[in-house]
Design an enzyme around this catalytic site. Structure first.
Site: not given
Ligand code: PGA
Length: 251
Positions: A9, A11, A92, A94, A163, A208
């Site tokens: 992803n 983003k 997601h 976010e 997540e 992460s």
């Molecule tokens: P990250 O993000 O691997 O940078 O922690 C994961 C995600 O938000 O899908």
């Protein structure tokens, strides 16, 4: 039996020059026939990425509920499909946090993605406060039950991504025991929703994931792959994760 599914992803990252990383990932994918790979770049890059990769899937990071209409700045699932996407990520954290997306909205988005002929990755996860309060399992299973699309024949085109919000972009990850407990609870919820086909829905872990923790996290029971943010932005780290999950085959 599903192959492990490693999804990047990007983003709000990536310009045309960044497509070189997608190309490199796609070239490397030939050496990993036992892993399925996908990238979700920003919408501006979907059609260009689709033109330069052959093996990996390309998807969107979100879609609007409606097929079209007066929604300035938004993109529909049909538009993602038209741009060459095979899947959409919805829900997601976010988006849930910054845009106030409810489970109901996430379910509607997932349904519109399926209706447009895409497969869909539905994201769920608890906040740190919810985990500290001992509510993580209840919160996440309730999110799953209320966010996944309803109907028959959906399971084969559905993936879940667990997540934990506190693990995204922080370098912190849950213990393997906690991941297993959560993924098993999600599996039960999916079987309750879909019956037997719910057993085959992939449940990805995200938050992460890096080359040095991927093997451990992905060996946990009921973990069918990973949704990767930061470490998906370069071929080196993305393929490092893939290699940790299933070493390359000789050419
Ligand atoms: P990250 O993000 O691997 O940078 O922690 C994961 C995600 O938000 O899908």
């Amino acid at each position: 039996m599903n192959l492990p599914y490693i999804v990047g992803n990007w983003k709000m990252n990536g310009l045309r020059a960044t497509l070189a990383e997608a190309r490199a990932i796609d070239r490397a994918a030939a050496r990993y026939p036992k892993v399925e790979m996908a990238l979700a770049p920003p919408a501006t890059l979907i059609s260009r990425m689709r033109e330069v990769v052959q093996t990996i899937d390309v998807g969107g990071q979100d879609c609007h509920v409606a097929e079209n209409g007066a929604y300035t700045g938004d993109i529909s699932a049909a538009m993602l499909k038209d741009a060459g996407a095979e899947f959409a990520i919805v829900g997601h954290s976010e988006r849930r946090q910054s845009y106030g997306e409810s489970d109901e909205t996430v379910r509607a988005k997932a349904t519109s993605a399926l209706d447009a002929g895409l497969s869909v990755i539905v994201c769920v996860g608890e906040t740190e406060a919810q985990r500290d309060a001992g509510e993580a399992l209840n919160i996440v299973t309730a999110q799953v039950a209320a966010s996944v699309p309803q109907g028959d024949d959906i399971a084969p085109r559905l993936s879940l991504a667990y997540e934990p919000v506190w693990a995204i972009g922080t370098g912190r990850v849950p213990s393997v025991d906690d991941v297993e407990a959560m993924h098993r609870a999600i599996r039960e919820t999916l079987v309750a929703a879909y019956g037997k086909p719910g057993k085959d829905v992939r449940i990805l872990y995200g938050g992460s994931v890096k080359p040095d923790n991927a093997a451990e996290l992905l060996s946990a029971d009921e973990v069918g792959g990973a949704l990767v943010g930061g470490a998906s932005l370069t071929a080196e780290s993305f393929i490092g994760i893939v290699e940790a999950v299933s070493p390359a085959e000789a050419e």
